[in-house]
Design an enzyme around this catalytic site. Structure first.
Site, PDB file in Angstrom:
ATOM      1  N   GLY A   1      55.740   9.558 -40.034  1.00 35.55           N
ATOM      2  CA  GLY A   1      54.951   9.657 -41.268  1.00 35.55           C
ATOM      3  C   GLY A   1      53.561   9.082 -41.099  1.00 35.55           C
ATOM      4  O   GLY A   1      53.163   8.669 -40.006  1.00 35.55           O
TER       5      GLY A   1
ATOM      6  N   ASP B   1      63.358   9.027 -36.868  1.00 35.26           N
ATOM      7  CA  ASP B   1      62.727   9.925 -37.840  1.00 35.26           C
ATOM      8  C   ASP B   1      63.546  11.215 -37.882  1.00 35.26           C
ATOM      9  O   ASP B   1      64.132  11.590 -36.866  1.00 35.26           O
ATOM     10  CB  ASP B   1      61.270  10.226 -37.451  1.00 35.26           C
ATOM     11  CG  ASP B   1      60.466  10.759 -38.626  1.00 35.26           C
ATOM     12  OD1 ASP B   1      59.543  10.060 -39.080  1.00 35.26           O
ATOM     13  OD2 ASP B   1      60.767  11.888 -39.098  1.00 35.26           O
TER      14      ASP B   1
ATOM     15  N   ARG C   1      62.377  14.102 -38.015  1.00 35.40           N
ATOM     16  CA  ARG C   1      61.714  15.135 -37.208  1.00 35.40           C
ATOM     17  C   ARG C   1      61.223  14.534 -35.894  1.00 35.40           C
ATOM     18  O   ARG C   1      60.889  13.339 -35.848  1.00 35.40           O
ATOM     19  CB  ARG C   1      60.508  15.718 -37.958  1.00 35.40           C
ATOM     20  CG  ARG C   1      60.893  16.811 -38.939  1.00 35.40           C
ATOM     21  CD  ARG C   1      59.660  17.361 -39.629  1.00 35.40           C
ATOM     22  NE  ARG C   1      59.170  16.414 -40.639  1.00 35.40           N
ATOM     23  CZ  ARG C   1      59.637  16.345 -41.877  1.00 35.40           C
ATOM     24  NH1 ARG C   1      60.569  17.173 -42.289  1.00 35.40           N
ATOM     25  NH2 ARG C   1      59.170  15.471 -42.730  1.00 35.40           N
TER      26      ARG C   1
ATOM     27  N   TYR D   1      60.962   7.362 -57.567  1.00 29.54           N
ATOM     28  CA  TYR D   1      60.426   6.640 -56.392  1.00 29.54           C
ATOM     29  C   TYR D   1      60.095   5.181 -56.741  1.00 29.54           C
ATOM     30  O   TYR D   1      60.449   4.257 -56.007  1.00 29.54           O
ATOM     31  CB  TYR D   1      59.184   7.395 -55.915  1.00 29.54           C
ATOM     32  CG  TYR D   1      58.377   6.735 -54.829  1.00 29.54           C
ATOM     33  CD1 TYR D   1      58.819   6.737 -53.515  1.00 29.54           C
ATOM     34  CD2 TYR D   1      57.139   6.156 -55.121  1.00 29.54           C
ATOM     35  CE1 TYR D   1      58.051   6.161 -52.509  1.00 29.54           C
ATOM     36  CE2 TYR D   1      56.367   5.582 -54.129  1.00 29.54           C
ATOM     37  CZ  TYR D   1      56.830   5.587 -52.820  1.00 29.54           C
ATOM     38  OH  TYR D   1      56.061   5.012 -51.842  1.00 29.54           O
TER      39      TYR D   1
HETATM   40  N1  SER Z   1      51.269   7.074 -52.290  1.00 33.75           N
HETATM   41  C1  SER Z   1      52.541   7.001 -52.952  1.00 33.75           C
HETATM   42  C2  SER Z   1      52.818   8.187 -53.767  1.00 33.75           C
HETATM   43  O1  SER Z   1      51.874   8.763 -54.229  1.00 33.75           O
HETATM   44  C3  SER Z   1      52.602   5.811 -53.830  1.00 33.75           C
HETATM   45  O2  SER Z   1      53.193   4.811 -53.105  1.00 33.75           O
HETATM   46  O3  SER Z   1      53.941   8.501 -53.972  1.00 33.75           O
END
Ligand code: SER
Length: 341
Positions: free
Chosen positions: A13, A35, A37, A154
Protein backbone atom coordinates in the site's frame (compact mmCIF):
# COMPACT_ATOMS: atom_id res chain seq x y z
CA UNK A 1 16.50 -21.31 15.00
CA UNK A 2 14.23 -18.59 13.65
CA UNK A 3 15.51 -15.61 11.68
CA UNK A 4 15.13 -12.19 13.34
CA UNK A 5 12.96 -9.94 11.18
CA UNK A 6 10.64 -6.93 10.96
CA UNK A 7 7.11 -7.67 9.73
CA UNK A 8 5.11 -5.25 7.57
CA UNK A 9 1.51 -6.02 6.63
CA UNK A 10 -0.18 -4.18 3.77
CA UNK A 11 3.33 -3.62 2.50
CA UNK A 12 2.20 -2.91 -1.06
CA UNK A 13 0.00 0.00 0.00
CA UNK A 14 0.85 3.67 -0.03
CA UNK A 15 2.53 3.86 3.38
CA UNK A 16 4.29 0.51 2.93
CA UNK A 17 5.81 1.72 -0.31
CA UNK A 18 7.58 4.63 1.38
CA UNK A 19 8.30 2.83 4.63
CA UNK A 20 10.06 -0.21 3.20
CA UNK A 21 12.57 1.86 1.27
CA UNK A 22 13.48 3.96 4.34
CA UNK A 23 13.56 0.95 6.64
CA UNK A 24 15.81 -0.97 4.28
CA UNK A 25 18.25 1.99 4.30
CA UNK A 26 18.39 2.34 8.06
CA UNK A 27 17.96 -1.18 9.43
CA UNK A 28 20.15 -4.23 9.12
CA UNK A 29 17.26 -6.49 10.03
CA UNK A 30 15.58 -8.48 7.28
CA UNK A 31 12.14 -7.20 6.27
CA UNK A 32 9.33 -9.71 5.86
CA UNK A 33 6.12 -8.54 4.20
CA UNK A 34 2.56 -9.75 3.99
CA UNK A 35 0.17 -8.39 1.39
CA UNK A 36 -2.74 -9.80 -0.58
CA UNK A 37 -1.04 -8.76 -3.80
CA UNK A 38 2.55 -9.31 -4.96
CA UNK A 39 4.78 -6.29 -4.35
CA UNK A 40 6.10 -4.09 -7.14
CA UNK A 41 9.60 -5.16 -8.12
CA UNK A 42 11.29 -2.03 -6.68
CA UNK A 43 9.60 -2.57 -3.30
CA UNK A 44 10.16 -6.33 -3.29
CA UNK A 45 13.87 -5.70 -3.80
CA UNK A 46 14.06 -4.17 -0.29
CA UNK A 47 12.53 -7.21 1.41
CA UNK A 48 14.05 -10.54 2.33
CA UNK A 49 10.84 -12.51 2.18
CA UNK A 50 7.49 -11.65 0.71
CA UNK A 51 4.36 -13.54 1.72
CA UNK A 52 1.39 -13.09 -0.60
CA UNK A 53 -1.74 -13.77 1.40
CA UNK A 54 -4.30 -12.40 3.79
CA UNK A 55 -4.00 -11.20 7.37
CA UNK A 56 -7.15 -13.27 7.93
CA UNK A 57 -5.19 -16.45 7.17
CA UNK A 58 -4.12 -17.59 10.63
CA UNK A 59 -2.21 -20.59 9.34
CA UNK A 60 -0.08 -18.25 7.24
CA UNK A 61 0.57 -16.09 10.31
CA UNK A 62 1.54 -19.26 12.20
CA UNK A 63 4.00 -20.09 9.45
CA UNK A 64 5.58 -16.65 9.78
CA UNK A 65 5.68 -17.14 13.56
CA UNK A 66 7.43 -20.48 13.11
CA UNK A 67 10.02 -19.10 10.68
CA UNK A 68 10.77 -15.62 12.02
CA UNK A 69 11.56 -14.00 15.33
CA UNK A 70 9.78 -10.65 15.07
CA UNK A 71 10.13 -7.81 17.57
CA UNK A 72 8.79 -5.00 15.37
CA UNK A 73 5.51 -5.03 13.45
CA UNK A 74 4.11 -2.32 11.18
CA UNK A 75 0.50 -3.37 10.71
CA UNK A 76 -0.55 -1.26 7.74
CA UNK A 77 -3.12 -3.51 6.02
CA UNK A 78 -6.62 -1.99 5.96
CA UNK A 79 -9.61 -1.17 3.81
CA UNK A 80 -9.97 2.63 3.70
CA UNK A 81 -13.06 4.66 4.50
CA UNK A 82 -14.87 5.00 1.16
CA UNK A 83 -14.34 1.38 0.19
CA UNK A 84 -15.42 0.21 3.64
CA UNK A 85 -18.83 1.85 3.24
CA UNK A 86 -19.63 -0.43 0.30
CA UNK A 87 -18.60 -3.63 2.10
CA UNK A 88 -18.84 -2.93 5.82
CA UNK A 89 -18.69 -6.57 6.88
CA UNK A 90 -15.59 -7.21 4.78
CA UNK A 91 -14.13 -3.98 6.21
CA UNK A 92 -14.77 -5.19 9.73
CA UNK A 93 -13.13 -8.51 8.93
CA UNK A 94 -10.00 -6.96 7.46
CA UNK A 95 -9.73 -3.96 9.78
CA UNK A 96 -10.75 -5.58 13.07
CA UNK A 97 -10.38 -9.36 12.77
CA UNK A 98 -7.18 -8.86 10.79
CA UNK A 99 -5.79 -6.54 13.47
CA UNK A 100 -6.79 -8.99 16.19
CA UNK A 101 -4.87 -11.71 14.32
CA UNK A 102 -1.79 -9.50 14.18
CA UNK A 103 -2.05 -8.60 17.86
CA UNK A 104 -2.25 -12.33 18.68
CA UNK A 105 0.72 -12.91 16.40
CA UNK A 106 2.68 -10.24 18.29
CA UNK A 107 1.62 -11.67 21.65
CA UNK A 108 2.82 -15.17 20.61
CA UNK A 109 6.05 -13.67 19.32
CA UNK A 110 6.62 -11.83 22.60
CA UNK A 111 5.88 -14.95 24.60
CA UNK A 112 8.26 -17.00 22.46
CA UNK A 113 11.32 -14.73 22.57
CA UNK A 114 10.64 -12.86 25.78
CA UNK A 115 11.00 -9.31 24.43
CA UNK A 116 8.10 -6.90 23.99
CA UNK A 117 7.06 -6.65 20.35
CA UNK A 118 6.82 -3.03 19.24
CA UNK A 119 3.57 -2.85 17.29
CA UNK A 120 3.00 0.23 15.11
CA UNK A 121 -0.60 0.85 14.20
CA UNK A 122 -1.76 3.64 11.88
CA UNK A 123 -5.14 4.94 12.97
CA UNK A 124 -6.81 7.92 11.36
CA UNK A 125 -8.69 11.20 11.63
CA UNK A 126 -11.65 8.97 10.70
CA UNK A 127 -11.69 7.99 14.38
CA UNK A 128 -13.23 11.42 15.01
CA UNK A 129 -16.82 12.37 14.32
CA UNK A 130 -17.87 16.01 14.54
CA UNK A 131 -21.66 16.35 14.63
CA UNK A 132 -21.97 19.34 12.24
CA UNK A 133 -20.04 21.99 10.36
CA UNK A 134 -20.62 24.68 12.99
CA UNK A 135 -19.02 22.48 15.63
CA UNK A 136 -16.18 21.59 13.26
CA UNK A 137 -15.47 25.29 12.65
CA UNK A 138 -15.78 26.15 16.32
CA UNK A 139 -13.51 23.45 17.77
CA UNK A 140 -10.65 23.74 15.25
CA UNK A 141 -7.79 21.49 16.38
CA UNK A 142 -9.00 18.40 18.22
CA UNK A 143 -7.16 16.49 20.93
CA UNK A 144 -6.95 12.69 20.96
CA UNK A 145 -9.68 12.22 23.57
CA UNK A 146 -12.23 14.63 22.07
CA UNK A 147 -15.06 13.98 19.58
CA UNK A 148 -14.28 10.29 19.16
CA UNK A 149 -17.67 9.28 17.78
CA UNK A 150 -16.79 8.04 14.31
CA UNK A 151 -19.44 7.95 11.59
CA UNK A 152 -17.84 5.44 9.20
CA UNK A 153 -17.23 1.70 9.44
CA UNK A 154 -13.52 2.41 8.90
CA UNK A 155 -13.47 5.01 11.68
CA UNK A 156 -15.28 2.66 14.07
CA UNK A 157 -12.82 -0.11 13.18
CA UNK A 158 -9.79 2.11 13.74
CA UNK A 159 -11.03 3.48 17.06
CA UNK A 160 -11.90 0.02 18.36
CA UNK A 161 -8.50 -1.36 17.32
CA UNK A 162 -6.81 1.45 19.24
CA UNK A 163 -8.61 0.06 22.29
CA UNK A 164 -7.72 -3.51 21.38
CA UNK A 165 -4.06 -2.55 21.14
CA UNK A 166 -4.18 -0.86 24.52
CA UNK A 167 -5.83 -3.98 25.95
CA UNK A 168 -3.10 -6.26 24.61
CA UNK A 169 -0.39 -3.95 25.89
CA UNK A 170 -1.78 -3.41 29.37
CA UNK A 171 -4.50 -5.89 30.32
CA UNK A 172 -4.21 -9.00 28.17
CA UNK A 173 -5.75 -11.99 30.06
CA UNK A 174 -5.72 -9.95 33.23
CA UNK A 175 -7.30 -12.76 35.27
CA UNK A 176 -4.73 -15.41 34.34
CA UNK A 177 -2.48 -16.79 37.09
CA UNK A 178 0.71 -15.58 35.39
CA UNK A 179 1.03 -12.00 34.05
CA UNK A 180 0.82 -12.09 30.26
CA UNK A 181 0.38 -8.42 29.35
CA UNK A 182 3.30 -6.29 28.24
CA UNK A 183 4.41 -8.61 25.44
CA UNK A 184 2.89 -6.23 22.88
CA UNK A 185 4.24 -2.68 22.98
CA UNK A 186 1.39 -1.06 21.07
CA UNK A 187 2.02 2.41 19.60
CA UNK A 188 -0.58 4.19 17.51
CA UNK A 189 -0.56 7.23 15.25
CA UNK A 190 -3.73 8.95 14.13
CA UNK A 191 -2.78 10.03 10.64
CA UNK A 192 -4.42 12.87 8.74
CA UNK A 193 -4.92 12.53 4.97
CA UNK A 194 -1.61 11.51 3.40
CA UNK A 195 -0.25 12.86 0.12
CA UNK A 196 2.41 10.98 -1.79
CA UNK A 197 4.07 12.05 -5.02
CA UNK A 198 4.79 8.49 -6.06
CA UNK A 199 1.61 6.58 -5.30
CA UNK A 200 -2.12 7.31 -5.55
CA UNK A 201 -4.44 6.12 -2.79
CA UNK A 202 -7.45 3.98 -3.46
CA UNK A 203 -10.67 3.79 -1.52
CA UNK A 204 -10.11 6.70 0.88
CA UNK A 205 -12.23 9.80 1.42
CA UNK A 206 -9.29 12.18 1.80
CA UNK A 207 -8.25 11.10 -1.70
CA UNK A 208 -9.48 14.32 -3.31
CA UNK A 209 -6.19 16.09 -2.58
CA UNK A 210 -3.79 13.48 -4.00
CA UNK A 211 -6.19 12.74 -6.88
CA UNK A 212 -6.32 16.43 -7.83
CA UNK A 213 -2.55 16.66 -7.90
CA UNK A 214 -1.91 13.40 -9.76
CA UNK A 215 -4.60 14.21 -12.36
CA UNK A 216 -3.05 17.64 -12.98
CA UNK A 217 0.44 16.18 -13.31
CA UNK A 218 -0.87 13.80 -15.97
CA UNK A 219 -2.77 16.53 -17.84
CA UNK A 220 -6.13 14.96 -16.96
CA UNK A 221 -9.18 17.00 -15.92
CA UNK A 222 -10.36 16.46 -12.34
CA UNK A 223 -13.71 17.06 -10.66
CA UNK A 224 -13.15 17.34 -6.92
CA UNK A 225 -15.76 15.42 -4.91
CA UNK A 226 -15.87 17.88 -2.00
CA UNK A 227 -16.74 21.59 -1.71
CA UNK A 228 -13.96 24.20 -2.10
CA UNK A 229 -14.24 25.22 1.58
CA UNK A 230 -13.69 21.65 2.87
CA UNK A 231 -10.84 21.55 5.33
CA UNK A 232 -9.08 18.57 6.91
CA UNK A 233 -5.45 18.02 7.96
CA UNK A 234 -2.92 16.44 5.62
CA UNK A 235 0.74 15.50 5.68
CA UNK A 236 3.41 14.53 3.18
CA UNK A 237 4.13 10.82 2.89
CA UNK A 238 7.84 11.16 3.82
CA UNK A 239 6.74 12.78 7.11
CA UNK A 240 4.25 9.97 7.74
CA UNK A 241 7.00 7.39 7.24
CA UNK A 242 9.38 9.37 9.43
CA UNK A 243 6.71 9.58 12.14
CA UNK A 244 6.25 5.80 12.13
CA UNK A 245 9.99 5.23 12.39
CA UNK A 246 10.47 7.84 15.07
CA UNK A 247 7.61 6.51 17.20
CA UNK A 248 8.94 2.96 16.74
CA UNK A 249 12.36 4.07 17.99
CA UNK A 250 11.11 6.16 20.95
CA UNK A 251 12.11 4.92 24.41
CA UNK A 252 9.12 3.22 26.02
CA UNK A 253 9.39 5.37 29.11
CA UNK A 254 8.98 8.59 27.16
CA UNK A 255 5.58 7.53 25.83
CA UNK A 256 2.79 8.83 28.03
CA UNK A 257 0.02 7.87 25.62
CA UNK A 258 -0.97 4.93 23.43
CA UNK A 259 -2.49 7.04 20.65
CA UNK A 260 -0.94 10.17 19.11
CA UNK A 261 -2.35 12.69 16.66
CA UNK A 262 0.07 13.82 13.98
CA UNK A 263 -0.60 16.66 11.56
CA UNK A 264 1.32 19.05 9.37
CA UNK A 265 -0.99 21.44 7.50
CA UNK A 266 -4.71 21.84 7.04
CA UNK A 267 -5.58 23.50 3.72
CA UNK A 268 -9.05 23.83 2.22
CA UNK A 269 -9.75 21.99 -1.05
CA UNK A 270 -9.69 25.41 -2.75
CA UNK A 271 -6.21 26.17 -1.36
CA UNK A 272 -4.97 22.81 -2.62
CA UNK A 273 -6.45 23.60 -6.04
CA UNK A 274 -4.55 26.92 -6.10
CA UNK A 275 -1.24 25.27 -5.27
CA UNK A 276 -1.80 22.59 -7.90
CA UNK A 277 -2.68 25.28 -10.47
CA UNK A 278 0.43 27.25 -9.61
CA UNK A 279 2.52 24.17 -10.45
CA UNK A 280 0.42 23.00 -13.41
CA UNK A 281 -1.20 26.14 -14.87
CA UNK A 282 -3.11 24.24 -17.55
CA UNK A 283 -4.77 21.90 -15.08
CA UNK A 284 -8.55 21.64 -15.33
CA UNK A 285 -9.86 21.30 -11.79
CA UNK A 286 -13.54 21.74 -11.09
CA UNK A 287 -15.72 21.04 -8.08
CA UNK A 288 -18.53 18.48 -8.25
CA UNK A 289 -19.28 17.65 -4.62
CA UNK A 290 -20.63 14.19 -3.92
CA UNK A 291 -22.84 14.99 -0.95
CA UNK A 292 -22.41 11.54 0.59
CA UNK A 293 -18.61 11.54 0.57
CA UNK A 294 -18.76 15.21 1.56
CA UNK A 295 -20.85 14.12 4.54
CA UNK A 296 -18.02 11.89 5.71
CA UNK A 297 -15.29 14.53 5.34
CA UNK A 298 -17.48 17.08 7.12
CA UNK A 299 -17.37 14.90 10.26
CA UNK A 300 -13.55 14.87 10.25
CA UNK A 301 -11.79 17.63 12.17
CA UNK A 302 -10.47 20.76 10.46
CA UNK A 303 -7.12 20.10 12.18
CA UNK A 304 -5.53 18.03 14.93
CA UNK A 305 -3.66 18.97 18.08
CA UNK A 306 -0.45 16.95 17.93
CA UNK A 307 1.29 18.54 20.90
CA UNK A 308 1.52 15.19 22.75
CA UNK A 309 3.49 13.62 19.88
CA UNK A 310 5.79 16.64 19.75
CA UNK A 311 6.40 16.53 23.50
CA UNK A 312 6.77 12.77 24.02
CA UNK A 313 8.79 11.61 21.03
CA UNK A 314 9.85 14.71 19.16
CA UNK A 315 7.41 14.60 16.28
CA UNK A 316 8.33 17.44 13.91
CA UNK A 317 7.16 17.28 10.30
CA UNK A 318 9.72 18.53 7.80
CA UNK A 319 7.11 19.76 5.35
CA UNK A 320 4.64 22.58 5.82
CA UNK A 321 2.16 23.17 2.99
CA UNK A 322 4.39 25.41 0.85
CA UNK A 323 7.50 23.27 1.28
CA UNK A 324 5.52 20.12 0.68
CA UNK A 325 4.42 21.35 -2.76
CA UNK A 326 7.60 23.20 -3.70
CA UNK A 327 10.25 20.74 -2.54
CA UNK A 328 8.51 17.37 -2.49
CA UNK A 329 5.26 16.94 -4.39
CA UNK A 330 5.79 19.03 -7.50
CA UNK A 331 9.39 18.07 -8.39
CA UNK A 332 8.89 14.39 -7.54
CA UNK A 333 5.62 14.07 -9.38
CA UNK A 334 6.98 15.80 -12.48
CA UNK A 335 9.84 13.35 -12.52
CA UNK A 336 7.50 10.41 -11.94
CA UNK A 337 5.21 11.14 -14.85
CA UNK A 338 8.11 12.13 -17.12
CA UNK A 339 9.53 8.65 -16.56
CA UNK A 340 6.26 6.75 -16.71
CA UNK A 341 3.70 8.78 -18.64
N1 SER B 1 -7.09 8.57 4.25
C1 SER B 1 -8.06 7.75 4.93
C2 SER B 1 -9.32 7.65 4.19
O1 SER B 1 -9.62 8.57 3.49
C3 SER B 1 -8.35 8.31 6.27
O2 SER B 1 -7.53 7.66 7.16
O3 SER B 1 -10.00 6.69 4.35
Amino acid sequence: MRTAAILITGAGGEIGHGLIERLAQQSEKPIVTLDVRPLEAEVARCTSQEFVGSILDRSLLDRILAEFEVDLVFHLAALLSTRSEFTPVAAHEVNVDGTLNLLEFAQRQGESHGKPVVFLYPSSIAAYGLPDLDTKARVGKVKENEWTKPTTMYGCNKLYCEHLGRYYAKRYKQLAAEPLAGKVDFRCLRFPGLISAVTVPSGGTSDFAPEMLHAAAQGKPYACFVRPDTRIPFMAMPDAVEALLRLAAAPRLSLNHTVYNVGAFAPSAQEIRELVLAAFPNAEISFAPDHKRQGIVDTWPADVDDSAARADWGYAPAYDLERCFAEYLVPTIKQRYAQAP
